[in-house]
Design a protein around this motif. Structure first.
Motif, PDB file in Angstrom:
ATOM      1  N   UNK A 101       0.769  -1.465   0.140  1.00  0.00           N
ATOM      2  CA  UNK A 101       0.030  -0.071   0.008  1.00  0.00           C
ATOM      3  C   UNK A 101       0.704   1.422   0.105  1.00  0.00           C
ATOM      4  N   UNK A 102       1.941   1.248   0.746  1.00  0.00           N
ATOM      5  CA  UNK A 102       2.941   2.409   0.989  1.00  0.00           C
ATOM      6  C   UNK A 102       3.603   2.589  -0.497  1.00  0.00           C
ATOM      7  N   UNK A 103       4.284   1.401  -1.010  1.00  0.00           N
ATOM      8  CA  UNK A 103       5.210   1.805  -1.844  1.00  0.00           C
ATOM      9  C   UNK A 103       4.666   1.424  -3.543  1.00  0.00           C
ATOM     10  N   UNK A 104       4.093   0.097  -3.801  1.00  0.00           N
ATOM     11  CA  UNK A 104       3.658  -0.126  -5.096  1.00  0.00           C
ATOM     12  C   UNK A 104       2.302   0.432  -5.627  1.00  0.00           C
ATOM     13  N   UNK A 105       1.484   0.604  -4.703  1.00  0.00           N
ATOM     14  CA  UNK A 105       0.216   0.984  -5.238  1.00  0.00           C
ATOM     15  C   UNK A 105       0.224   2.411  -5.489  1.00  0.00           C
ATOM     16  N   UNK A 281      -9.413   2.194  -6.185  1.00  0.00           N
ATOM     17  CA  UNK A 281      -8.892   0.839  -5.565  1.00  0.00           C
ATOM     18  C   UNK A 281      -7.869   1.248  -4.691  1.00  0.00           C
ATOM     19  N   UNK A 282      -7.233   2.468  -4.558  1.00  0.00           N
ATOM     20  CA  UNK A 282      -6.096   2.876  -3.780  1.00  0.00           C
ATOM     21  C   UNK A 282      -7.139   3.418  -2.491  1.00  0.00           C
ATOM     22  N   UNK A 283      -8.269   4.219  -2.549  1.00  0.00           N
ATOM     23  CA  UNK A 283      -9.119   4.561  -1.461  1.00  0.00           C
ATOM     24  C   UNK A 283      -9.716   3.192  -0.764  1.00  0.00           C
ATOM     25  N   UNK A 284     -10.169   2.238  -1.427  1.00  0.00           N
ATOM     26  CA  UNK A 284     -10.624   1.097  -0.752  1.00  0.00           C
ATOM     27  C   UNK A 284      -9.588   0.398   0.336  1.00  0.00           C
ATOM     28  N   UNK A 285      -8.213   0.293  -0.258  1.00  0.00           N
ATOM     29  CA  UNK A 285      -7.299  -0.322   0.343  1.00  0.00           C
ATOM     30  C   UNK A 285      -6.871   0.520   1.585  1.00  0.00           C
ATOM     31  N   UNK A 286      -7.007   1.796   1.361  1.00  0.00           N
ATOM     32  CA  UNK A 286      -6.804   2.797   2.367  1.00  0.00           C
ATOM     33  C   UNK A 286      -7.668   2.454   3.673  1.00  0.00           C
ATOM     34  N   UNK A 287      -9.053   2.361   3.215  1.00  0.00           N
ATOM     35  CA  UNK A 287      -9.976   2.458   4.195  1.00  0.00           C
ATOM     36  C   UNK A 287     -10.000   0.891   5.070  1.00  0.00           C
ATOM     37  N   UNK A 289      -7.991  -3.387   4.480  1.00  0.00           N
ATOM     38  CA  UNK A 289      -6.848  -3.710   3.750  1.00  0.00           C
ATOM     39  C   UNK A 289      -7.112  -4.864   3.078  1.00  0.00           C
ATOM     40  N   UNK A 290      -8.341  -5.359   2.577  1.00  0.00           N
ATOM     41  CA  UNK A 290      -8.946  -6.168   1.690  1.00  0.00           C
ATOM     42  C   UNK A 290     -10.097  -5.838   0.978  1.00  0.00           C
ATOM     43  N   UNK A 291     -10.291  -6.493  -0.170  1.00  0.00           N
ATOM     44  CA  UNK A 291     -11.339  -6.119  -1.174  1.00  0.00           C
ATOM     45  C   UNK A 291     -12.028  -7.369  -1.231  1.00  0.00           C
ATOM     46  N   UNK A 292     -13.596  -7.388  -0.752  1.00  0.00           N
ATOM     47  CA  UNK A 292     -14.046  -8.629  -0.970  1.00  0.00           C
ATOM     48  C   UNK A 292     -15.102  -8.613  -2.081  1.00  0.00           C
ATOM     49  N   UNK A 293     -16.235  -9.394  -1.868  1.00  0.00           N
ATOM     50  CA  UNK A 293     -17.084  -9.534  -2.925  1.00  0.00           C
ATOM     51  C   UNK A 293     -17.968  -8.265  -3.176  1.00  0.00           C
ATOM     52  N   UNK A 294     -18.411  -7.380  -2.122  1.00  0.00           N
ATOM     53  CA  UNK A 294     -19.172  -6.186  -2.328  1.00  0.00           C
ATOM     54  C   UNK A 294     -18.456  -5.120  -3.215  1.00  0.00           C
ATOM     55  N   UNK A 295     -16.936  -4.964  -2.849  1.00  0.00           N
ATOM     56  CA  UNK A 295     -16.201  -3.803  -3.632  1.00  0.00           C
ATOM     57  C   UNK A 295     -15.874  -4.582  -5.186  1.00  0.00           C
TER      58      UNK A 295
END
Length: 312
Positions: A101-105, A281-287, A289-295
């Motif tokens: 999250x801090x580097x590659x994203x 995508x960046x904001x979802x992972x900022x909120x 740390x995982x992205x599930x079926x909803x997102x």
């Protein structure tokens, strides 16, 4: 029309198979020459999985269809997030580690913002293409530096290690054969896509943003879905981030260095959609740390809505 459809399907098959053989061959050669498996995964494999986009974009530009070349990159980056990442999240939650999250994203967000800036005058010049290639060299050098500090990461190493039993001679044949498949596949795919698009009255820009971009993203989609089934979500996110970065820096950089690229019918709406998907995508992972079926479902719905808007 049926012949064009057959050419399209043949092109997809050859692009997918050619990319797979190129990944296998180049990874085996790199392993035999003593390069670390982690570094191979971060560089050789990431570049090889973007090779269909590169070949198709270069061929399209040389044929004077720069709108398809640029649309392929923009559409592929949107598809990687709205289709590939969404499909993976629907299968199994995709986790983003703190370091990623801090580097590659942020690097991915910055990379997809570059076409938005460079196309302000409707053209990517040779100078700008060379600048993108310099950024690519810097990105690879940075990954080499990180690889030396992070040899404990076994996810990529295990994936590439599967090629360790391939001999150098066989690996060289894989590279040659894979490259040949990519060339023939790109010719067939472009021919079929352009014929179908023109028959339907669709512009070259829309062809690049839809048919061509989805077709060249199939290797990433297949790899990502397979990784999601194995619950290797780190590999899923790494493939997507790496592909988007290489699409901009390598594909646009190399293509524009060979021949300057005009935006054609690629509008700031399309560029804004690409950047918006990356920011979401960046904001979802900022909120979280995982992205599930909803997102994942919301991302896929947004991507399908964008395709519908293009084709209406």
């Amino acid at each position: 029309m049926w012949l064009a459809l057959l050419m399209l399907l043949l092109g997809v098959a050859l692009l997918t198979y050619g990319a797979d053989r190129l990944v296998a061959g180049s990874s085996a050669i790199a392993l035999r020459t003593g390069i670390s498996p982690l570094l191979i995964g971060l560089t050789v494999v990431a570049f090889a999985t973007s090779s269909p986009e590169l070949v198709v974009s270069v061929m399209a530009a040389l044929q004077g269809q720069s709108a398809i070349a640029v649309g392929n990159v923009v559409g592929s980056n949107i598809a990687n997030l709205g289709l590939v990442l969404a499909a993976a999240a629907l299968l199994y939650p995709v986790r983003c580690e703190q370091e990623t999250f801090k580097r590659e994203l942020p690097v991915m967000v910055g990379a997809v913002a570059l076409p938005f800036i460079l196309l302000y005058n409707g053209m990517i010049t040779r100078i700008e293409g060379m600048a993108l290639l310099l950024l690519l060299v810097a990105f690879v050098a940075w990954q080499v530096h990180l690889a030396r500090r992070q040899m404990a990461n076994h996810q990529v190493a295990e994936e590439v290690g599967a090629y360790a039993g391939i001999t150098v001679g066989r690996a060289a044949l894989f590279v040659v054969f894979g490259t040949g498949c990519l060339y023939v596949g790109s010719e067939a795919f472009l021919s079929g896509a352009i014929t179908i698009g023109r028959a339907l009255g669709v512009s070259e820009a829309v062809i690049g943003l839809t048919l061509v971009s989805v077709g060249t993203s199939l290797p990433e989609l297949a790899t990502t879905v397979a990784a999601a089934f194995k619950r290797e979500t780190g590999m899923v996110l790494g493939n997507i981030i790496g592909s988007n970065v290489f699409n901009v820096l390598a594909v646009l950089g190399i293509t524009a260095t060979i021949i300057p690229l005009g935006a054609g019918g690629i509008s700031y709406v399309d560029l804004s959609v690409m950047l918006l998907f990356a920011l979401v995508v960046w904001m979802v992972f900022a909120w979280r740390r995982d992205m599930g079926r909803l997102f994942g479902g919301l991302l896929l719905g947004a991507y399908l809505a964008y395709l519908a808007w293009l084709l209406v």
